[in-house]
Write a protein that holds these residues in place. Sequence first.
Motif, PDB file in Angstrom:
ATOM      1  N   ILE A 190      -0.893   4.707   1.960  1.00  0.00           N
ATOM      2  CA  ILE A 190      -1.520   4.905   0.644  1.00  0.00           C
ATOM      3  C   ILE A 190      -2.615   3.853   0.498  1.00  0.00           C
ATOM      4  N   PRO A 191      -3.856   4.241   0.291  1.00  0.00           N
ATOM      5  CA  PRO A 191      -4.956   3.268   0.200  1.00  0.00           C
ATOM      6  C   PRO A 191      -4.691   2.189  -0.848  1.00  0.00           C
ATOM      7  N   GLU A 192      -5.148   0.979  -0.562  1.00  0.00           N
ATOM      8  CA  GLU A 192      -4.936  -0.145  -1.475  1.00  0.00           C
ATOM      9  C   GLU A 192      -5.553   0.109  -2.844  1.00  0.00           C
ATOM     10  N   SER A 193      -6.585   0.944  -2.866  1.00  0.00           N
ATOM     11  CA  SER A 193      -7.256   1.229  -4.142  1.00  0.00           C
ATOM     12  C   SER A 193      -6.396   2.063  -5.085  1.00  0.00           C
ATOM     13  N   VAL A 194      -5.338   2.684  -4.535  1.00  0.00           N
ATOM     14  CA  VAL A 194      -4.428   3.499  -5.357  1.00  0.00           C
ATOM     15  C   VAL A 194      -3.316   2.590  -5.869  1.00  0.00           C
ATOM     16  N   PRO A 195      -3.179   2.432  -7.172  1.00  0.00           N
ATOM     17  CA  PRO A 195      -2.168   1.505  -7.706  1.00  0.00           C
ATOM     18  C   PRO A 195      -0.736   2.015  -7.496  1.00  0.00           C
ATOM     19  N   ILE A 196       0.079   1.154  -6.930  1.00  0.00           N
ATOM     20  CA  ILE A 196       1.518   1.420  -6.791  1.00  0.00           C
ATOM     21  C   ILE A 196       2.222   0.260  -7.489  1.00  0.00           C
ATOM     22  N   PRO A 197       2.996   0.513  -8.528  1.00  0.00           N
ATOM     23  CA  PRO A 197       3.532  -0.581  -9.360  1.00  0.00           C
ATOM     24  C   PRO A 197       4.481  -1.530  -8.637  1.00  0.00           C
ATOM     25  N   PHE A 198       5.086  -1.076  -7.532  1.00  0.00           N
ATOM     26  CA  PHE A 198       6.096  -1.921  -6.897  1.00  0.00           C
ATOM     27  C   PHE A 198       5.690  -2.414  -5.502  1.00  0.00           C
ATOM     28  N   ARG A 199       4.422  -2.391  -5.179  1.00  0.00           N
ATOM     29  CA  ARG A 199       4.003  -2.857  -3.846  1.00  0.00           C
ATOM     30  C   ARG A 199       4.455  -4.302  -3.578  1.00  0.00           C
TER      31      ARG A 199
ATOM     32  N   ASP B 206      20.123  -0.166  -5.959  1.00  0.00           N
ATOM     33  CA  ASP B 206      19.822  -0.491  -7.352  1.00  0.00           C
ATOM     34  C   ASP B 206      18.417   0.037  -7.633  1.00  0.00           C
ATOM     35  N   LYS B 207      18.323   1.190  -8.261  1.00  0.00           N
ATOM     36  CA  LYS B 207      17.037   1.880  -8.404  1.00  0.00           C
ATOM     37  C   LYS B 207      16.042   1.106  -9.277  1.00  0.00           C
ATOM     38  N   THR B 208      16.554   0.249 -10.164  1.00  0.00           N
ATOM     39  CA  THR B 208      15.624  -0.536 -10.988  1.00  0.00           C
ATOM     40  C   THR B 208      14.949  -1.621 -10.148  1.00  0.00           C
ATOM     41  N   LYS B 209      15.659  -2.126  -9.147  1.00  0.00           N
ATOM     42  CA  LYS B 209      15.105  -3.176  -8.299  1.00  0.00           C
ATOM     43  C   LYS B 209      14.391  -2.619  -7.068  1.00  0.00           C
ATOM     44  N   SER B 210      14.824  -1.459  -6.598  1.00  0.00           N
ATOM     45  CA  SER B 210      14.272  -0.899  -5.355  1.00  0.00           C
ATOM     46  C   SER B 210      13.875   0.567  -5.553  1.00  0.00           C
ATOM     47  N   PRO B 211      12.866   0.848  -6.371  1.00  0.00           N
ATOM     48  CA  PRO B 211      12.487   2.235  -6.664  1.00  0.00           C
ATOM     49  C   PRO B 211      11.851   2.960  -5.484  1.00  0.00           C
ATOM     50  N   TRP B 212      11.526   2.240  -4.424  1.00  0.00           N
ATOM     51  CA  TRP B 212      10.891   2.865  -3.251  1.00  0.00           C
ATOM     52  C   TRP B 212      11.887   3.643  -2.389  1.00  0.00           C
ATOM     53  N   PHE B 213      13.181   3.468  -2.617  1.00  0.00           N
ATOM     54  CA  PHE B 213      14.173   4.236  -1.869  1.00  0.00           C
ATOM     55  C   PHE B 213      14.440   5.550  -2.590  1.00  0.00           C
ATOM     56  N   ASP B 214      13.484   6.430  -2.575  1.00  0.00           N
ATOM     57  CA  ASP B 214      13.638   7.696  -3.279  1.00  0.00           C
ATOM     58  C   ASP B 214      12.771   8.742  -2.608  1.00  0.00           C
ATOM     59  N   VAL B 215      13.173   9.988  -2.741  1.00  0.00           N
ATOM     60  CA  VAL B 215      12.410  11.118  -2.199  1.00  0.00           C
ATOM     61  C   VAL B 215      11.061  11.229  -2.900  1.00  0.00           C
ATOM     62  N   THR B 216      11.060  11.080  -4.208  1.00  0.00           N
ATOM     63  CA  THR B 216       9.813  11.203  -4.976  1.00  0.00           C
ATOM     64  C   THR B 216       9.054   9.885  -4.969  1.00  0.00           C
ATOM     65  N   THR B 217       7.752   9.968  -5.159  1.00  0.00           N
ATOM     66  CA  THR B 217       6.893   8.790  -5.188  1.00  0.00           C
ATOM     67  C   THR B 217       6.064   8.810  -6.472  1.00  0.00           C
ATOM     68  N   PRO B 218       5.362   7.723  -6.790  1.00  0.00           N
ATOM     69  CA  PRO B 218       4.485   7.729  -7.984  1.00  0.00           C
ATOM     70  C   PRO B 218       3.266   8.637  -7.807  1.00  0.00           C
ATOM     71  N   ILE B 219       3.059   9.134  -6.597  1.00  0.00           N
ATOM     72  CA  ILE B 219       1.903   9.992  -6.317  1.00  0.00           C
ATOM     73  C   ILE B 219       2.333  11.457  -6.355  1.00  0.00           C
ATOM     74  N   GLU B 220       1.704  12.249  -7.199  1.00  0.00           N
ATOM     75  CA  GLU B 220       2.024  13.669  -7.281  1.00  0.00           C
ATOM     76  C   GLU B 220       1.760  14.347  -5.928  1.00  0.00           C
ATOM     77  N   GLY B 221       2.710  15.160  -5.503  1.00  0.00           N
ATOM     78  CA  GLY B 221       2.549  15.889  -4.250  1.00  0.00           C
ATOM     79  C   GLY B 221       2.946  15.121  -3.009  1.00  0.00           C
ATOM     80  N   LEU B 222       3.318  13.829  -3.152  1.00  0.00           N
ATOM     81  CA  LEU B 222       3.738  13.013  -2.016  1.00  0.00           C
ATOM     82  C   LEU B 222       5.231  12.726  -2.094  1.00  0.00           C
ATOM     83  N   PHE B 223       5.927  13.016  -0.993  1.00  0.00           N
ATOM     84  CA  PHE B 223       7.364  12.809  -0.923  1.00  0.00           C
ATOM     85  C   PHE B 223       7.706  11.978   0.314  1.00  0.00           C
ATOM     86  N   LEU B 224       8.815  11.249   0.233  1.00  0.00           N
ATOM     87  CA  LEU B 224       9.358  10.554   1.396  1.00  0.00           C
ATOM     88  C   LEU B 224      10.495  11.365   1.992  1.00  0.00           C
ATOM     89  N   THR B 225      10.740  11.154   3.284  1.00  0.00           N
ATOM     90  CA  THR B 225      11.916  11.742   3.913  1.00  0.00           C
ATOM     91  C   THR B 225      12.398  10.794   4.998  1.00  0.00           C
TER      92      THR B 225
END
Length: 529
Positions: free
Chosen positions: A298-307, A473-492
């Motif tokens: 994900i480009p650095e110019s795209v804000p990700i709140p938990f980077r 702990d989803k409040t501390k580690s929100p990156w462990f999820d299928v969904t992302t803050p970016i619409e249309g982007l998923f993790l697997t």
Amino acid sequence: MKNENLNDNFDLICIGSGMGSLTVASLLSRYAGKKILVIEKHFQVGGYTHAFARKQNKFHWDVGIHYVGDMHSGGFSRLLMDKITNKKVVWNKMPEPFEKFVYPNRTFELFGNEEKFKSDLIAEFLDEEESIHKYFKDLHKASALFGKSMMMKSTTPELSAFTAQMENPEIVTLKDYLDHHFKNEDIKAILASQWGDYGLPPSKCLFATHAALVVHYFNGGFYPVGGGGKIFESVEPIIEGNGGAVINTTEVVNIIIENGKAIGVKTKFLRGEKKERDYFAPIIVSCAGAYPTYMKLIPESVPIPFRKSLSEFYNKEKMATSVCVYMGLSESPAKLGFKGENYWIFASNDHEENFRKRNEWLENFGEVKNLYMSFPSLKDPDAKNHTADMIAFTDYSLFEKWKDLPWKKRGEQYEEFKKKIADSVVDTIEMRFPGFKNIVEYIEVSTPLTNEHFTSHPDGAIYGLACVPERYDKTKSPWFDVTTPIEGLFLTGVDAGGSPGIAGAMMGGLATTLKILGSRDILKNILKE
């Protein structure tokens, strides 16, 4: 398919061709009619399911599949795998006992039968009988949370759900559990013996993660006939049959994001002229891992709140990596008493110490104190020649000085280091099994740099991000999820699933599939035998 023959547009793009991507691509091709592009950086497709050969195709090894559980008839993993591969992969049950835990003062044999596992423990540790019975009940309770949450919510359970099961809320890690319920240090060691399958000592691993792994193997270990490469071979026709494609030797440079939505990927072909090309799809699925996805793709110019917090988590909970020694044998290892079982050989019954001292053998090249041994050719009835592979944990820092040098061109010092690794491993096995050295015909060493080069996993980690309690702990580690803050982007893959390994990645793939579909109807098809 060659890149230049491809159309630019697809329904879905998978980054990486590991088990998570193969699960998503197969299921969405079959059940949703999606035209899917799978992009792989390595010249061998399949991620950690792929196999390779050496010495004029004489010897074959799998890089990641050493054994898989829950592949018995009716097991959910087997039902899911059969759907993914269209039943084209045959699973061979390993001989019993399928694992041996070797300690200085005893060897414990593990059979693929829960009741025998329990009775064998009681026979050796009668004073711990009550705790043993409770342990098996708690294994089932904790493990069931994973399956229920993944099926119903397409995500791993919250940490609070795990701790609520325990009679004492302070019981979080495997070490917490064992110290609370058992007194004998030997049984604690035996119960934690499979920690190498998730790469964390008992003090770091969530008890529930350990529970899911142990239950996974209650019906024994299984191995794919013909090797792990059969998985990709079976999935590729499914993808192509729906107009999709799989390309290799192609690196995803970054994910193209416009107005907060993922719309494609920018790629670079890695052979010959480094051609760049963009591919487009309304859905992008990353199997590259949470850290590489958020920190690189994900480009650095795209804000990700938990980077920042993700970076802090990674640096705090860096995973151990490993060296793997692949051996081609001139004769069957059966002549030395091996039947195809795995060996976990430990220096002591203190796994915290075993983990802490994981690098000592690389400092003086003496006996390898903690070693995993596997014999793929004895597990695979189709094997034409005999092989072995040995794994030992280490740290990336010992190899870091060669990290900027190209693959296969890292210099004499690096090659000499690998030769000493190989010699130490062979000498260690020879001490325990005299005659082994005489049947070693070919040997090759894979280091953390190899893992990093082909997978882009930071520091050559093989299990994804650590399965420490904070992960859940989803409040501390929100990156462990299928969904992302970016619409249309998923993790697997494993970071989207609840645990490492092929089965964990497959469950991550199923969770991603269910989330994309927004429906659980596909589960009815999976559960139909």
